[in-house]
Design a protein around this motif. Structure first.
Motif, PDB file in Angstrom:
ATOM      1  N   MET A 180      39.953  45.619  39.410  1.00  0.00           N
ATOM      2  CA  MET A 180      39.104  44.449  39.583  1.00  0.00           C
ATOM      3  C   MET A 180      39.907  43.154  39.714  1.00  0.00           C
ATOM      4  O   MET A 180      39.373  42.115  40.078  1.00  0.00           O
ATOM      5  N   MET A 181      41.212  43.239  39.395  1.00  0.00           N
ATOM      6  CA  MET A 181      42.060  42.080  39.632  1.00  0.00           C
ATOM      7  C   MET A 181      42.090  41.756  41.127  1.00  0.00           C
ATOM      8  O   MET A 181      42.170  40.589  41.505  1.00  0.00           O
TER       9      MET A 181
ATOM     10  N   LEU B 156      54.440  42.676  40.899  1.00  0.00           N
ATOM     11  CA  LEU B 156      53.352  43.416  41.527  1.00  0.00           C
ATOM     12  C   LEU B 156      52.177  42.480  41.814  1.00  0.00           C
ATOM     13  O   LEU B 156      51.578  42.532  42.895  1.00  0.00           O
ATOM     14  N   MET B 157      51.867  41.617  40.844  1.00  0.00           N
ATOM     15  CA  MET B 157      50.752  40.701  41.029  1.00  0.00           C
ATOM     16  C   MET B 157      51.020  39.740  42.190  1.00  0.00           C
ATOM     17  O   MET B 157      50.117  39.386  42.949  1.00  0.00           O
TER      18      MET B 157
ATOM     19  N   ASP C  89      37.035  50.348  36.129  1.00  0.00           N
ATOM     20  CA  ASP C  89      37.355  49.213  37.004  1.00  0.00           C
ATOM     21  C   ASP C  89      37.400  49.635  38.469  1.00  0.00           C
ATOM     22  O   ASP C  89      36.842  48.964  39.332  1.00  0.00           O
ATOM     23  N   ALA C  90      38.047  50.789  38.728  1.00  0.00           N
ATOM     24  CA  ALA C  90      38.114  51.248  40.116  1.00  0.00           C
ATOM     25  C   ALA C  90      36.740  51.683  40.611  1.00  0.00           C
ATOM     26  O   ALA C  90      36.372  51.423  41.761  1.00  0.00           O
ATOM     27  N   ALA C  91      35.951  52.310  39.729  1.00  0.00           N
ATOM     28  CA  ALA C  91      34.610  52.741  40.124  1.00  0.00           C
ATOM     29  C   ALA C  91      33.762  51.535  40.519  1.00  0.00           C
ATOM     30  O   ALA C  91      33.027  51.571  41.511  1.00  0.00           O
ATOM     31  N   LEU C  92      33.878  50.464  39.746  1.00  0.00           N
ATOM     32  CA  LEU C  92      33.141  49.241  40.074  1.00  0.00           C
ATOM     33  C   LEU C  92      33.590  48.686  41.415  1.00  0.00           C
ATOM     34  O   LEU C  92      32.776  48.272  42.242  1.00  0.00           O
ATOM     35  N   GLY C  93      34.908  48.693  41.639  1.00  0.00           N
ATOM     36  CA  GLY C  93      35.448  48.177  42.891  1.00  0.00           C
ATOM     37  C   GLY C  93      34.964  48.989  44.084  1.00  0.00           C
ATOM     38  O   GLY C  93      34.672  48.436  45.148  1.00  0.00           O
ATOM     39  N   ILE C  94      34.878  50.320  43.903  1.00  0.00           N
ATOM     40  CA  ILE C  94      34.417  51.182  44.990  1.00  0.00           C
ATOM     41  C   ILE C  94      32.966  50.835  45.335  1.00  0.00           C
ATOM     42  O   ILE C  94      32.624  50.579  46.492  1.00  0.00           O
TER      43      ILE C  94
END
Lengths: 366, 319
Positions: free
Chosen positions: A34-35, A190-191, B102-107
């Protein structure tokens, strides 16, 4: 030198996909997906301020402004959540809409910025072919291809040079710390790469497609392999496939190019999620029902053994009564144990254990 | 002079027809999302609101495509169905794969939004200018709210609050200790679905005023601000609703004074400012009082040291 505009658009999309999908692997693995949402939105503010400052869309100024605002976002989020007042996800959810809102107001207040707020979200890759770069008044081709190409070289060298550091700090931060691999420095580098990639990609495809290419192919690759190197290759390949197919679909149906690319990444992810080997929904469901069948087989044989031991008879119907299974499932199981020659049916329809069955029951009790 | 202007804007709520509905609509959104946002923040699902707000976009497109009207209730229904579906997909990804939340939300967020853009662009290509009204859901357009919209929003908000009051105890238990709730025999799974559905309704209300992109802020910021002032859930919900409503009214008033300033971003900046003020001034955790307390503490310890050394001097005399 004339290159068809289709090729330039596809080339741009492929480069965006490759850049985002490779860096995205580390975001997904480090639970920082989410970043990319936060950064890809808040770069708008930096871009707008940069355009104000230099009075035009100078590529270098735009990139510098965007990267700076990306770093500002990360620092603010970390500042908020290290202060202990908010959790990390809340900090993200507060900082980026705030910065984005300021950016939107600046854009709408100043009519001369030439940034369409909606194009911020879904980009304008359609116009990539018309934006050419001049070197001493010599047309050297599409600007987006050049910028994204340079970025790709930077990203590949970043990953190749720091591969060991990235890998260890991603999977075992304390090991990285004790081995002197400077995980914090790796984190910030990385950021910076994420911010740079987001800014450059954002320019051509908009905020949402950037997020899609960062997260979705990497997540699909994560379901397909356990090796970091393979995950990188798979993620980039899936990203490129999505870009090409998305473009073809957009042309075919006459719809938004970036929207259809994002949709295709989702469809590919969905296919991997459902049909993927080992981790897909179907093979997961098969494994679970196979395990359940194995367990039930054990229960049935032990049940028959126990009942026969206390001089009671077992038939298919008594099985479903005493074990609480449906008639169909009991029938399926009893057929299976007869097929496997674990039991034999006598004239009254009652079961008797064979030698093989007896051996199997004894195996269970040992 | 400035005071007079502010007063006239404020009075405008009562006299100016448009401004009244804009402010009322924004206030309804702020109150609803403020109250329900408390649960998303406390359950560490802050970005869930972001994902489902984005997921609502294709719902608007489909509703328009099949129903062919811009009737706000139908569009909201479409939005709610897709937002809910997006939420469920996110939960399904995290529960059946090793992909983290977090990745699931992004997807969910990016793919559903992408689909929404595809639909909007398709509508544009077949319907010409008629699609123009749908764009407003991206950043919200409180200025376009009319009386019937506001009545719809009010009804939806009332439904949310009725459910919240009826299930307050259950929501509280699932939020703070769901395994304890399960042991008491509460149907935690259904309660989670119900709570998610209520949050979906709040998000759908928000699409009109602040839009898809900035909605997350309306869920998190009031709750986070209220959290600075109290540790009691009931007080937090009330305070958060007040902060949300206040930012809705202030934001819509500010945006009505400036030409071309969209309401959504202004509301978001207002609520973030309220959060900033809370960080500094809240009595228990705020920076200001913490600073004062620390100063006092060091002053008292200095005083203590002084008295001790004075006593020592008295006892042993000057050396």
């Amino acid at each position: 030198m004339e290159i068809s505009s289709d090729l330039i658009i596809i080339g741009t999309a492929i480069l965006v996909a490759a850049n985002c999908a490779s860096i995205g692997v580390f975001l997904v693995l480090r639970k920082m997906a989410m970043m990319s949402d936060a950064i890809s939105h808040s770069v708008l503010l930096g871009i707008v301020i940069a355009v104000f400052a230099v009075g035009g869309r100078e590529p270098v100024a735009v990139i510098v402004g965007g990267v700076l605002s990306g770093i500002l976002t990360i620092s603010l989020v970390e500042l908020l959540y290290r202060s202990g007042k908010l959790k990390q996800d809340s900090s993200i959810g507060i900082i980026f809409p705030f910065l984005f809102a300021i950016g939107v107001i600046l854009v709408t207040q100043a009519g001369n910025v030439h940034i369409d707020v909606q194009h911020v979200l879904y980009g304008s890759i359609e116009f990539a072919p018309f934006d050419t770069l001049y070197l001493d008044e010599l047309n050297i081709g599409s600007k987006s291809i050049w910028v994204l190409g340079i970025l790709a070289i930077a990203n590949v060298s970043f990953i190749v040079i720091l591969y060991k550091e990235l890998k260890i700090s991603t999977f075992d931060k304390s090991l990285a710390l004790s081995a002197g691999l400077m995980p914090l420095l790796v984190h910030y580098l990385l950021m910076i790469m994420v911010a740079t990639t987001a800014v450059v990609a954002f320019e051509s495809v908009g905020a949402i497609l950037v997020i899609a290419f960062f997260i979705v192919p990497a997540s699909a690759a994560f379901l397909l392999t356990d090796r970091l190197s393979r995950m990188l290759v798979l993620s980039v390949s899936l990203g490129i496939i999505s870009a090409v197919m998305g473009y073809l679909f957009a042309i075919f149906a006459d719809v938004s190019i970036s929207g259809s690319m994002a949709t295709i990444t989702g469809i590919i992810f969905g296919l991997v999620w459902i049909f993927g080997p080992n981790r897909g929904l179907i093979s997961r469901w098969r494994r679970i029902s196979k395990q359940r069948f194995e367990v039930d087989l054990g229960i049935v044989l032990t049940h028959i053994h126990k009942e026969l031991g206390s001089d009671r008879q077992v038939s298919t119907s008594s099985m479903s009564n005493s074990l609480g299974w449906t008639k169909e499932y009991s029938k399926k199981l009893s057929e299976f144990i007869q097929e496997q020659k674990f039991v034999e049916k006598n004239a009254q329809g009652n079961f008797a254990l064979t030698d093989i069955g007896l051996k199997k029951v004894e195996n269970y009790s040992n | 002079m400035i005071l007079e202007e502010i007063l006239s804007i404020f009075l405008g709520i009562f006299t100016d027809y448009t401004l009244r509905y804009v402010a009322l609509g924004s206030a309804i959104l702020g109150i609803t999302s403020g109250a329900l946002g408390c649960f998303t923040v406390l359950r560490k699902q802050s970005l869930f609101g972001d994902a489902i707000a984005h997921a609502a976009l294709p719902g608007i497109g489909f509703a328009y495509l099949f129903a062919g009207t811009k009737d706000s209730l139908l569009l909201m229904l479409g939005a709610a169905i897709f937002a809910w579906f997006g939420g469920m997909i996110t939960l399904a990804i995290t529960s059946t794969t090793r992909i983290k939340q977090d990745a699931a939300l992004g997807i969910t967020l990016s793919v559903f939004f992408g689909l929404g853009i595809v639909l909007l662009s398709y509508l544009q290509s077949i319907g010409g200018a008629s699609q123009g009204g749908l764009d407003r859901f991206l950043f919200g357009q409180a200025a376009a709210l009319i009386e019937s919209d506001v009545i719809n929003l009010g009804i939806l908000s009332a439904v949310c609050f009725t459910i919240l009051i009826l299930f307050y105890k259950e929501f509280k238990i699932t939020t703070f200790d769901s395994s304890f709730g399960q042991s008491l025999g509460f149907p935690i799974k259904y309660l989670n679905v119900l709570l998610t559905s209520v949050i979906v309704v709040a998000v759908v209300i928000g699409l009109h005023t602040v839009g898809v992109v900035l909605m997350v802020s309306m869920l998190i910021a009031p709750a986070a601000a209220a959290r600075q002032w109290t540790s009691n859930l009931k007080n937090m919900i009330i305070l958060s609703a007040i902060f949300g409503g206040l930012s809705g009214i202030i934001g819509s008033m500010i945006s009505s004074t400036a030409e071309g300033m969209s309401t959504g971003p202004v509301i978001v900046i207002t609520i973030t400012a309220i959060l900033g003020i809370s960080f500094v001034f809240s009595p228990k955790q705020g920076y200001l009082f913490r600073y004062i307390r620390n100063q006092r503490k060091s002053q008292t310890s200095l005083d203590n040291i002084k008295t001790i050394s004075d006593k020592e001097k008295e006892n042993h005399g000057n050396i």
